[in-house]
Design an enzyme around this catalytic site. Structure first.
Site, PDB file in Angstrom:
ATOM      1  CG  HIS A  78      -1.842   1.112   1.354  1.00 45.54           C
ATOM      2  ND1 HIS A  78      -2.856   1.356   0.462  1.00 45.54           N
ATOM      3  CD2 HIS A  78      -1.915   2.098   2.291  1.00 45.54           C
ATOM      4  CE1 HIS A  78      -3.516   2.438   0.831  1.00 45.54           C
ATOM      5  NE2 HIS A  78      -2.957   2.908   1.944  1.00 45.54           N
ATOM      6  CD  GLN A  80       7.554   0.839  -2.253  1.00 46.13           C
ATOM      7  OE1 GLN A  80       7.985   1.455  -1.302  1.00 46.13           O
ATOM      8  NE2 GLN A  80       8.045   0.990  -3.456  1.00 46.13           N
ATOM      9  CG  ASP A  81      -1.019   1.923  -4.989  1.00 45.83           C
ATOM     10  OD1 ASP A  81      -0.739   2.047  -6.196  1.00 45.83           O
ATOM     11  OD2 ASP A  81      -2.156   2.107  -4.525  1.00 45.83           O
ATOM     12  CG  HIS A  82      -0.593   5.907  -0.651  1.00 40.04           C
ATOM     13  ND1 HIS A  82      -1.424   6.992  -0.764  1.00 40.04           N
ATOM     14  CD2 HIS A  82      -1.328   4.932  -0.080  1.00 40.04           C
ATOM     15  CE1 HIS A  82      -2.613   6.684  -0.281  1.00 40.04           C
ATOM     16  NE2 HIS A  82      -2.577   5.440   0.141  1.00 40.04           N
TER      17      HIS A  82
END
Length: 107
Positions: A78, A80-82
């Protein structure tokens, strides 16, 4: 909360703040305030560096054969996604600022 969780939350927080500054800069462009937009983009880049430093530290731990490996979990994914989303937004908004500034003769 573990140290790893704190680091991961740091990535999420920094990425969110960076993305927020970038979108605030885009709003400045809509007002014709290119100087304000560039200042906000600089703030965005500085905030992004905090997330990058944490990410780099985690990657180095992953690569170090003697270090304890960080646990890969949904929270890390999560984060890394942000982080990636905030980088993409910042890059795109920087380009939009250049396009609008050139089009309007602001440069």
């Amino acid at each position: 909360m573990s140290e790893l969780e704190q680091q991961i939350i740091g990535i999420i927080s920094s990425a969110g703040d960076s993305k927020g500054k970038a979108f605030e800069a885009l709003r400045k462009v809509k007002e014709g305030d290119y100087e304000g937009a560039r200042a906000l983009m600089e703030e965005s880049r500085k905030i992004d560096l905090e997330a990058h430093k944490i990410q780099t530290k985690l990657i180095q731990s992953e690569m170090d054969p003697d270090a304890e490996k960080p646990e890969i979990n949904l929270l890390m994914v999560h984060a890394q996604d942000h982080y990636m989303t905030s980088q993409l937004a910042r890059d795109l908004i920087e380009t939009l600022i250049e396009v609008f500034e050139t089009k309007e003769g602001g440069k």
